[in-house]
Design an enzyme around this catalytic site. Structure first.
Site, PDB file in Angstrom:
ATOM      1  N   ARG A  16       0.796  -1.224   0.000  1.00 34.96           N
ATOM      2  CA  ARG A  16       0.000   0.000   0.000  1.00 34.96           C
ATOM      3  C   ARG A  16       0.835   1.285   0.000  1.00 34.96           C
ATOM      4  O   ARG A  16       0.314   2.379  -0.189  1.00 34.96           O
ATOM      5  CB  ARG A  16      -0.970   0.007   1.196  1.00 34.96           C
ATOM      6  CG  ARG A  16      -2.178  -0.866   0.970  1.00 34.96           C
ATOM      7  CD  ARG A  16      -2.990  -1.011   2.225  1.00 34.96           C
ATOM      8  NE  ARG A  16      -2.331  -1.897   3.197  1.00 34.96           N
ATOM      9  CZ  ARG A  16      -2.737  -2.047   4.453  1.00 34.96           C
ATOM     10  NH1 ARG A  16      -3.765  -1.370   4.913  1.00 34.96           N
ATOM     11  NH2 ARG A  16      -2.108  -2.883   5.254  1.00 34.96           N
ATOM     12  N   GLN A  75      13.045 -14.602   6.560  1.00 35.94           N
ATOM     13  CA  GLN A  75      11.864 -15.464   6.744  1.00 35.94           C
ATOM     14  C   GLN A  75      11.733 -16.441   5.574  1.00 35.94           C
ATOM     15  O   GLN A  75      11.989 -16.085   4.426  1.00 35.94           O
ATOM     16  CB  GLN A  75      10.616 -14.576   6.821  1.00 35.94           C
ATOM     17  CG  GLN A  75       9.325 -15.354   7.030  1.00 35.94           C
ATOM     18  CD  GLN A  75       8.126 -14.420   7.133  1.00 35.94           C
ATOM     19  OE1 GLN A  75       8.264 -13.194   7.165  1.00 35.94           O
ATOM     20  NE2 GLN A  75       6.946 -14.996   7.173  1.00 35.94           N
ATOM     21  N   ASP A 103       7.177  -1.337  11.235  1.00 38.30           N
ATOM     22  CA  ASP A 103       6.479  -0.177  10.666  1.00 38.30           C
ATOM     23  C   ASP A 103       5.753   0.620  11.742  1.00 38.30           C
ATOM     24  O   ASP A 103       4.778   1.296  11.483  1.00 38.30           O
ATOM     25  CB  ASP A 103       5.490  -0.637   9.585  1.00 38.30           C
ATOM     26  CG  ASP A 103       4.453  -1.613  10.107  1.00 38.30           C
ATOM     27  OD1 ASP A 103       4.471  -1.900  11.318  1.00 38.30           O
ATOM     28  OD2 ASP A 103       3.626  -2.082   9.313  1.00 38.30           O
ATOM     29  N   GLY A 136      -7.027  -6.937  13.533  1.00 34.52           N
ATOM     30  CA  GLY A 136      -7.499  -8.153  14.185  1.00 34.52           C
ATOM     31  C   GLY A 136      -8.310  -7.745  15.409  1.00 34.52           C
ATOM     32  O   GLY A 136      -7.905  -6.858  16.157  1.00 34.52           O
TER      33      GLY A 136
HETATM   34  C1  UD1 Z   1      -1.403  -8.044  12.136  1.00 34.42           C
HETATM   35  C2  UD1 Z   1      -2.204  -8.865  13.124  1.00 34.42           C
HETATM   36  C3  UD1 Z   1      -3.504  -8.124  13.439  1.00 34.42           C
HETATM   37  C4  UD1 Z   1      -3.200  -6.750  13.986  1.00 34.42           C
HETATM   38  C5  UD1 Z   1      -2.287  -5.982  13.025  1.00 34.42           C
HETATM   39  C6  UD1 Z   1      -1.819  -4.706  13.677  1.00 34.42           C
HETATM   40  C7  UD1 Z   1      -1.655 -11.165  12.587  1.00 34.42           C
HETATM   41  C8  UD1 Z   1      -2.120 -12.421  11.976  1.00 34.42           C
HETATM   42  N1  UD1 Z   1      -2.494 -10.143  12.553  1.00 34.42           N
HETATM   43  O1  UD1 Z   1      -2.183  -7.848  10.978  1.00 34.42           O
HETATM   44  O2  UD1 Z   1      -4.256  -8.869  14.387  1.00 34.42           O
HETATM   45  O3  UD1 Z   1      -4.391  -6.025  14.217  1.00 34.42           O
HETATM   46  O4  UD1 Z   1      -1.117  -6.765  12.713  1.00 34.42           O
HETATM   47  O5  UD1 Z   1      -1.120  -3.936  12.764  1.00 34.42           O
HETATM   48  O6  UD1 Z   1      -0.568 -11.110  13.104  1.00 34.42           O
HETATM   49  N2  UD1 Z   1       5.275  -9.454   8.578  1.00 34.42           N
HETATM   50  C9  UD1 Z   1       6.357 -10.269   8.374  1.00 34.42           C
HETATM   51  N3  UD1 Z   1       6.187 -11.417   7.658  1.00 34.42           N
HETATM   52  C10 UD1 Z   1       4.994 -11.771   7.135  1.00 34.42           C
HETATM   53  C11 UD1 Z   1       3.886 -10.927   7.347  1.00 34.42           C
HETATM   54  C12 UD1 Z   1       4.059  -9.774   8.081  1.00 34.42           C
HETATM   55  O7  UD1 Z   1       7.455  -9.988   8.843  1.00 34.42           O
HETATM   56  O8  UD1 Z   1       4.924 -12.817   6.488  1.00 34.42           O
HETATM   57  C13 UD1 Z   1       5.474  -8.215   9.336  1.00 34.42           C
HETATM   58  C14 UD1 Z   1       5.153  -6.971   8.510  1.00 34.42           C
HETATM   59  O9  UD1 Z   1       6.322  -6.495   7.855  1.00 34.42           O
HETATM   60  C15 UD1 Z   1       4.693  -6.011   9.601  1.00 34.42           C
HETATM   61  C16 UD1 Z   1       4.078  -6.918  10.662  1.00 34.42           C
HETATM   62  O10 UD1 Z   1       4.580  -8.214  10.421  1.00 34.42           O
HETATM   63  O11 UD1 Z   1       5.779  -5.310  10.183  1.00 34.42           O
HETATM   64  C17 UD1 Z   1       2.560  -6.936  10.602  1.00 34.42           C
HETATM   65  O12 UD1 Z   1       2.156  -7.353   9.330  1.00 34.42           O
HETATM   66  P1  UD1 Z   1       0.884  -6.771   8.598  1.00 34.42           P
HETATM   67  O13 UD1 Z   1       0.659  -7.526   7.336  1.00 34.42           O
HETATM   68  O14 UD1 Z   1       0.951  -5.303   8.547  1.00 34.42           O
HETATM   69  O15 UD1 Z   1      -0.228  -7.119   9.675  1.00 34.42           O
HETATM   70  P2  UD1 Z   1      -1.587  -7.838   9.467  1.00 34.42           P
HETATM   71  O16 UD1 Z   1      -1.359  -9.247   9.030  1.00 34.42           O
HETATM   72  O17 UD1 Z   1      -2.435  -6.990   8.650  1.00 34.42           O
END
Ligand code: UD1
Ligand code: MG
Length: 430
Positions: A16, A75, A103, A136
């Site tokens: 985004r 990862q 972030d 979430g």
């Molecule tokens: C996640 C939470 C959600 C919460 C939200 C808050 C989960 C399943 N959900 O949502 O409940 O309300 O954060 O912002 O955890 N990241 C990785 N590897 C991945 C995916 C994500 O390192 O495979 C990192 C991203 O870079 C980021 C963080 O994890 O820094 C959160 O990921 P993002 O996709 O923004 O969060 P959501 O899955 O939307």
């Protein structure tokens, strides 16, 4: 305090943001978002692991410019996508593990400490929000967290829940290690959710405490708009700190200051001023709409509308409007109007007249100008560097100085002026 390990999730692509730059490298107040997260984490832990995937090398490289002792892991995104996948196969040193997001540049160590003060198997951050969409939802019963439902997996009733997961957790390490292998990706996004560790642990009787936090500190950045909101909050913090240390700021909402700028002593910063990274200001007055980059300013007045570019040291000096200075050392100098001073050293008591230009570049190389004490540089002077102007020299207005000038002399280069009587009448009226 140092008894905690920290894992920072920073593998996401940040679609985004609509940018080729990895999300966590977008800057606010002069520094990458991830920089701030690591900086705060270092106050709490000597064992920090950053999880990367998207543009991993460039993220790692930029953080290594600031920090030495950080572990970076990549990862296995193909086989284990999601926030749960991100923390798999990491072996934290300490008994408790704080999980942060790369972030979230506004988190502060003093807020994170609150997680460690709660006696629970898991502590997770919760925000109350009127509009909880995108997050979430956290199901809380009897002051304990029961589970977290991702929006894409939520029922209509669950979507109405106003308590959301901010995404920061403190886990007992043994809980993390025993439940991570049990995660499945049987959900709408086919991802391994870290949030499922919470539910699994809860079902086995472990205690999960919610910690209610303020959105201002736990704001996640997902878009350029979010980035600008985060920057506004950080700017407010930076300026508030300076003002509480005694710095006077006129209309602070119009002032921009990078996060590492230092301002000391009795200083006034007027409206519209920009102070970039690497700038140090002591006992000085920076007037409206001036821009200062990576320079040191002591006992001086700058502006209005002046530009001090990198590498300047200005001491006891007055710089006025429309003056641009670069890589120069000025001590006890006045340059009041409309000048370009580049690669100079100028000494005490010297006055630089309006429109003085140092011609420091011949198209191939940059050259230095040296001007001694008590020199009077007349208006509209061009100084063709390299040149040394010794002490107590007078340079007549309009002179092109293209060789060294000895102490005590006058330098003047002028073609004689002519006048022609009656010319106006002839030219316009005939
Ligand atoms: C996640 C939470 C959600 C919460 C939200 C808050 C989960 C399943 N959900 O949502 O409940 O309300 O954060 O912002 O955890 N990241 C990785 N590897 C991945 C995916 C994500 O390192 O495979 C990192 C991203 O870079 C980021 C963080 O994890 O820094 C959160 O990921 P993002 O996709 O923004 O969060 P959501 O899955 O939307
Ligand atoms: Mg996601």
């Amino acid at each position: 305090m140092i008894n905690n390990s920290v894992i920072i999730l920073a593998a996401g692509k940040g679609t985004r943001m609509k940018s080729t730059l990895p999300k966590v490298l977008h800057k606010i107040s002069g520094f990458e978002m991830l920089y701030f997260v690591i900086k705060e984490a270092k106050k709490l832990s000597d064992d920090i692991t950053v999880v990367l995937f998207h543009e991993a090398e460039s993220v790692k490289k930029s953080m290594q410019n600031y920090f030495e002792d950080i572990n970076f892991v990549i990862q296995d995104h193909k086989n284990y996508p999601g926030t749960g996948g991100a923390v798999m196969n990491i072996k934290p040193k300490h008994e408790k593990v704080l999980v942060l997001n790369g972030d979230m540049p506004l988190i502060e160590a003093k807020e994170l400490e609150k997680f460690t003060e709660i006696d629970s198997d898991i502590v997770m951050s919760v925000i109350k929000m009127d509009d909880s969409s995108g997050y979430g939802r956290v199901v809380i019963q009897n002051d304990e967290v029961v589970k977290i439902v991702e929006e894409k997996d939520a029922t209509q009733r669950e979507k109405e829940i106003k308590t959301v997961n901010a995404g920061i957790y403190l886990f007992k390490n043994e809980i993390l290690q025993s439940y991570l292998p049990k995660l499945s990706n049987d959900n709408a996004q086919k991802e391994y959710y870290l949030t499922d560790v919470v539910e699994l642990a809860k079902n086995d009787g472990f205690k999960v405490a919610p910690l209610f936090v303020k959105e201002e500190n736990f704001k996640g950045v997902n878009s350029k708009y979010d980035l600008s909101c985060a920057e506004e909050i950080m700017q407010h913090r930076i300026k508030k700190t300076f003002m509480s240390n005694g710095v006077t700021m006129r209309l602070p909402s119009t002032i921009y200051i990078d996060a590492d700028v230092e301002i000391e002593g009795e200083c006034i910063i007027e409206n519209g001023v920009t102070l970039h990274s690497g700038t140090k200001i002591k006992n000085s007055h920076i007037k409206a709409n001036s821009v200062i980059e990576e320079s040191e300013i002591v006992n001086s007045t700058i502006g209005p509308i002046a530009r001090v570019r990198p590498g300047c040291y200005l001491y006891d000096t007055h710089i006025g409007n429309f003056v641009e200075i670069k890589k120069s050392i000025l001590k006890g100098v006045k340059a009041g109007h409309l000048s370009y001073l580049g690669d100079c050293e100028i000494d005490e008591g010297t006055n630089i007249g309006a429109g003085t230009i140092t011609c420091n570049y011949d198209g191939k190389k940059k050259y230095k100008t040296q001007i001694g004490k008590n020199v009077f540089v007349g208006s509209d002077t061009q100084i063709v560097a390299p040149v040394v102007i010794e002490d107590e020299v007078l340079i007549a207005a309009g002179t092109t100085v293209n060789r060294d000038v000895k102490k005590g002399s006058l330098a003047i280069s002028r073609t004689d002026m002519k006048t022609v009587d009656g010319f106006f009448e002839k030219f316009f009226k005939e």
